[in-house]
Write a protein that holds these residues in place. Structure first.
Motif, short mmCIF file in Angstrom:
data_model
loop_
_atom_site.label_atom_id
_atom_site.label_comp_id
_atom_site.label_asym_id
_atom_site.label_seq_id
_atom_site.Cartn_x
_atom_site.Cartn_y
_atom_site.Cartn_z
N PHE A 225 0.85 -1.19 0.00
CA PHE A 225 0.00 0.00 0.00
C PHE A 225 0.88 1.23 0.00
CE2 PHE A 225 -2.85 3.28 1.54
CZ PHE A 225 -4.05 2.96 0.91
N ASP A 226 0.65 2.11 -0.99
CA ASP A 226 1.41 3.34 -1.12
C ASP A 226 0.71 4.42 -0.28
OD1 ASP A 226 2.54 5.77 -1.90
OD2 ASP A 226 2.93 5.07 -3.94
N ASP A 227 1.29 4.74 0.88
CA ASP A 227 0.66 5.71 1.79
C ASP A 227 0.56 7.09 1.15
OD1 ASP A 227 0.32 3.85 3.86
OD2 ASP A 227 2.37 4.16 4.58
N GLU A 228 1.57 7.46 0.38
CA GLU A 228 1.56 8.79 -0.23
C GLU A 228 0.47 8.91 -1.28
OE1 GLU A 228 4.61 11.70 -2.73
OE2 GLU A 228 5.42 10.12 -1.44
N ALA A 229 0.34 7.87 -2.11
CA ALA A 229 -0.69 7.89 -3.15
C ALA A 229 -2.06 7.50 -2.61
CB ALA A 229 -0.30 6.95 -4.29
#
Length: 232
Positions: A30-34
């Motif tokens: 999971f990409d926290d920024e995106a």
């Protein structure tokens, strides 16, 4: 599709084949920024017709429980042999690199007409970037975009030549691409072969390398020489 095979473009057979799968690697998270999940797969195998070793990658585009009812993956894009052409210059606009990537995908899918359209888009973007600096600069948040003058492909190619950004041979190549792009963009009853499309791709890659990569390298070379001479 058999889980022991995967569909991929074979460079030498110039066709989609059901490659015999010999390896599969996968990652994800999971990409926290995106704020969204991601996942990638790397397939390894060989062509059942010619025996060529093949490697391709696929990206997950839909995720069950997140944005879709079931998982969906992109088509597998060949990365070996002959991976997508890469360039070193940071000055190349994203619209150019995106168009080149779409060209690769189109060629591997056998969509030669679509690949010519994407090549024309890439070269037209190069013309605008070189002749109208700042054409693809990011817009500050909250600021309305200023109206921009647009240069079409034919005019752009001519001005690149007049400004000595490209030489006579590159100009001739650009003219050929322009002609094929026009054929591809209009409902003409003319087929574009894969060989022609691949030649045009090589021409566009050479033009981009000349304008960006080689120019950057030459400027770095001159700067290095100047510093060396200044120390003497």
């Amino acid at each position: 599709m058999n889980t022991k095979t995967f569909i991929i473009d074979c460079l030498w057979c110039k066709a989609k084949v059901a490659a015999e799968r010999t390896g599969l690697a996968e990652n994800g998270g999971f990409d926290d920024e995106a704020g969204e999940p991601y996942a990638n797969r790397l397939y390894v195998g060989k062509c059942p017709s010619c025996g060529t070793l093949l490697a391709g990658e696929s990206h997950q585009v839909d995720f069950e429980g997140h944005n879709a009812r079931e998982d969906q993956w992109s088509d597998i894009v060949r990365i070996h042999p002959k991976p997508s052409r890469t360039f070193s210059s940071w000055r190349i606009p994203r619209v150019v690199t995106d168009s080149l990537l779409e060209t690769d995908k189109s060629l591997q899918a056998g969509a030669c007409t679509a690949s010519c359209v994407m090549l024309g888009r890439a070269l037209e973007a190069v013309c605008r970037d070189v002749l109208i600096p700042g054409s693809f600069a990011p817009q500050p948040p909250g600021q309305a975009p200023a109206p921009k003058k647009k240069i079409m492909l034919a005019e752009g190619i001519r001005k690149l030549k007049e400004g000595n950004h490209i030489d006579e041979r590159l100009f001739d190549w650009s003219q050929q691409l322009h002609a094929f792009r026009n054929i591809a963009a209009h409902p003409e009853d003319i087929a574009i072969s894969r060989q022609d499309a691949e030649d045009l791709q090589a021409f566009v890659n050479a033009i981009i390398e000349y304008i960006y990569d080689l120019t950057d390298r030459y400027e770095e070379f001159k700067s290095r020489l100047a510093k060396q001479q200044a120390k003497k």
